[in-house]
Design an enzyme around this catalytic site. Structure first.
Site, short mmCIF file in Angstrom:
data_model
loop_
_atom_site.label_atom_id
_atom_site.label_comp_id
_atom_site.label_asym_id
_atom_site.label_seq_id
_atom_site.Cartn_x
_atom_site.Cartn_y
_atom_site.Cartn_z
N GLU A 193 0.85 -1.19 0.00
CA GLU A 193 0.00 0.00 0.00
C GLU A 193 0.89 1.24 0.00
OE1 GLU A 193 -3.41 0.44 -0.21
OE2 GLU A 193 -2.52 2.43 -0.45
N LEU B 30 -0.46 4.55 0.35
CA LEU B 30 -1.19 5.76 0.77
C LEU B 30 -0.42 6.57 1.80
CD1 LEU B 30 -2.60 5.28 3.80
CD2 LEU B 30 -4.10 3.83 2.45
N LYS C 26 7.95 -1.79 -2.37
CA LYS C 26 7.42 -0.92 -1.30
C LYS C 26 8.56 -0.23 -0.55
CE LYS C 26 5.10 0.91 1.94
NZ LYS C 26 3.91 1.64 2.12
N GLY D 225 9.43 12.42 9.16
CA GLY D 225 9.02 11.62 10.32
C GLY D 225 7.90 10.70 9.89
N CYS E 125 6.28 5.60 8.57
CA CYS E 125 6.82 4.80 7.46
C CYS E 125 8.29 5.08 7.13
CB CYS E 125 5.96 4.99 6.22
SG CYS E 125 4.33 4.30 6.42
N ARG F 25 4.08 9.92 15.62
CA ARG F 25 5.18 8.94 15.52
C ARG F 25 6.38 9.53 14.77
NH1 ARG F 25 1.93 3.77 13.46
NH2 ARG F 25 0.60 5.40 12.62
#
Ligand code: UDX
Length: 429
Positions: free
Chosen positions: A150, A152, A203, A256, A259, A326
């Site tokens: 994914e 997004l 990815k 940040g 991911c 995060r």
């Protein structure tokens, strides 16, 4: 065809609602009963524009929720794994939630299932998941495991999931790949069918490349400070070359989120395990780790010292339009200021500082006006639109000293200077 989504985090819930919107019957499963109960009442567990409206539209129609893995697995033909893969202290990804979900599937399945991995997982995990499912099966029942990463972004999750640039399907079975493709038939974008391992690396490579663009431009911004050139002009100039592209060239206090930091570390960890070297990525990580320090060092020099100074922090989330803290650079900035004995007054339109941060030296204010009152300096950490729209000429009167440090280069240097601020961004001295 019915779809089960395991894991109701950002990726899971967005994927579930997007499939509901595309007309499929979807169940969202998460062992966290509190989360499921609040979703059943139409409440999102996090802030994400547009998602709440979609939840209200599809709840009790196409979209249902459950915290029971057994019935959930048994009632659906497609099972999407969207559980978290957080970083461990050594940088590797924790696959505990993935393994748990795979074991539930193996234990409870009574007929063929197509398992789709959307969580970002290290290279080779698709094979591990297949093994975990097989080992948990009381009787051998066929299944396929497909990797379908994914892409997004938080803040624009819905738009990204409904209008993706591409769909990547990593499958060892042509038939399973075709079945999965059918779920996306209403989306107008290229579909690449490849091997599971290739899909897994695509990815990581995508996130690592975007992080590389940011660290490249951030390091170049430091150089621009030395030569008196504006990095935003450089980004604009190089971005018009379509081979480079204009996106992800905004200099700032670093990337940040859930991911980029995690995926860069995980890829470096895998490279080390395989005795390969990803030299560029090592530097990308280093530049990002030091970018906010570079910024703070410059500010400290201007203020002479942070000790006893009141610093207003604007923006806590790792980017606008999310309440996600995060790996937010704003938190690193606050920690560093506290170490240097400054008093911090923080603001964010939606994100809240964790209680562990709050003290008599660190408070969170409700309004921008309150935040900057009696401040010696403002540090803008997240480019929320409201900070751009603020009349700083007016607010300046509330401040003790007039230092403004723009960690996202979003305000006009000319305008801020005209209002009498000592204004400084990154790479624009
Ligand atoms: C990212 C990827 O973009 C997405 O494809 C993947 O699925 C998940 O990770 P996300 O973390 O939600 O998405 O946000 P993104 O918009 O990519 O920003 C990540 C960080 O990079 C933010 O901290 C942002 O402030 C920073 N950034 C982004 C910059 O510093 N400069 C830029 O030019 C762009």
């Amino acid at each position: 065809m019915s779809i089960l989504i395991m894991g109701m985090g950002y990726v899971g819930l967005t994927t579930a609602l997007v499939f509901s919107e595309l007309g499929w019957k979807v169940t969202g499963m998460d062992p966290d009963e509190r989360k499921i109960n609040s979703l059943l009442q139409g409440a999102l567990p996090f802030y994400e524009p547009g998602l709440g409206t979609l939840l209200k539209k599809h709840l009790h129609a196409n979209m249902s929720f459950s915290s029971d893995p057994k019935t959930a697995v048994q009632q659906h033909s497609f099972v999407f794994l969207c559980v978290g893969t957080p970083s461990q202290t050594d940088g590797s990804a924790n696959l505990g939630y993935i393994q748990q979900a795979a074991e539930w599937i193996g234990k409870y399945m009574q007929e063929y299932k197509l398992i789709v991995v959307k969580s970002t997982v290290p290279i080779g995990t698709q094979e591990k998941i297949a093994r975990w499912i097989q080992d948990a099966q009381p009787l051998p029942i066929p299944f396929d495991v497909i990797s379908n990463p994914e892409f997004l972004r938080e803040g624009t999750a819905l738009h990204d999931a409904l209008s993706p640039d591409r769909i990547i399907i990593g499958s060892n079975s042509e038939q399973a790949a075709e079945q999965l493709k059918q779920l996306y038939v209403k989306l107008d974008c290229p579909v690449q069918i490849t091997t599971p391992k290739t899909a897994e690396i695509i990815k990581y490579a995508a996130n690592a490349f975007l992080a590389t663009k940011i660290s490249f431009v951030n390091e170049l911004a430091r150089f621009c400070d030395k030569i008196g050139v504006n990095i935003s002009d450089v980004s604009e100039g190089i971005g018009m070359d379509h081979r480079i592209g204009k996106h992800f060239l905004r200099a700032g206090i670093g990337y940040g989120g859930s991911c980029f930091p995690k995926d860069v570390k995980a890829l470096l960890f895998t490279a080390k395990e395989k005795q390969a070297q990803l030299t560029i990525l090592e530097k990308v990580f280093q530049v990002n780790e030091t970018q906010f320090l570079y910024f703070l060092d410059n500010l400290e020099r201007q203020l002479a010292s942070f000790q006893g100074k009141t610093i207003a922090i604007l923006g806590l989330a790792f980017k606008p339009d999310t309440d996600d803290l995060r790996e937010s650079p704003a938190l690193s900035v606050i920690k560093s200021l506290v170490e240097k004995q400054a008093v911090v007054r923080a603001h964010d339109p939606v994100a809240k500082l964790p209680s562990t941060f709050l003290s008599d030296k660190v408070i969170q204010c409700e309004t921008i006006e309150e935040t900057v009152s009696q401040a010696d300096a403002v540090i803008l950490c997240t480019e929320w639109p409201e900070y751009r729209k603020t009349n700083w000429g007016e607010l300046k009167k509330r401040m003790k000293q007039h230092y403004f440090f723009d960690g996202r280069n979003v305000l006009s240097s000319e305008q801020m200077s005209a209002w009498g601020f000592h204004y400084q961004g990154i790479g624009n001295r």
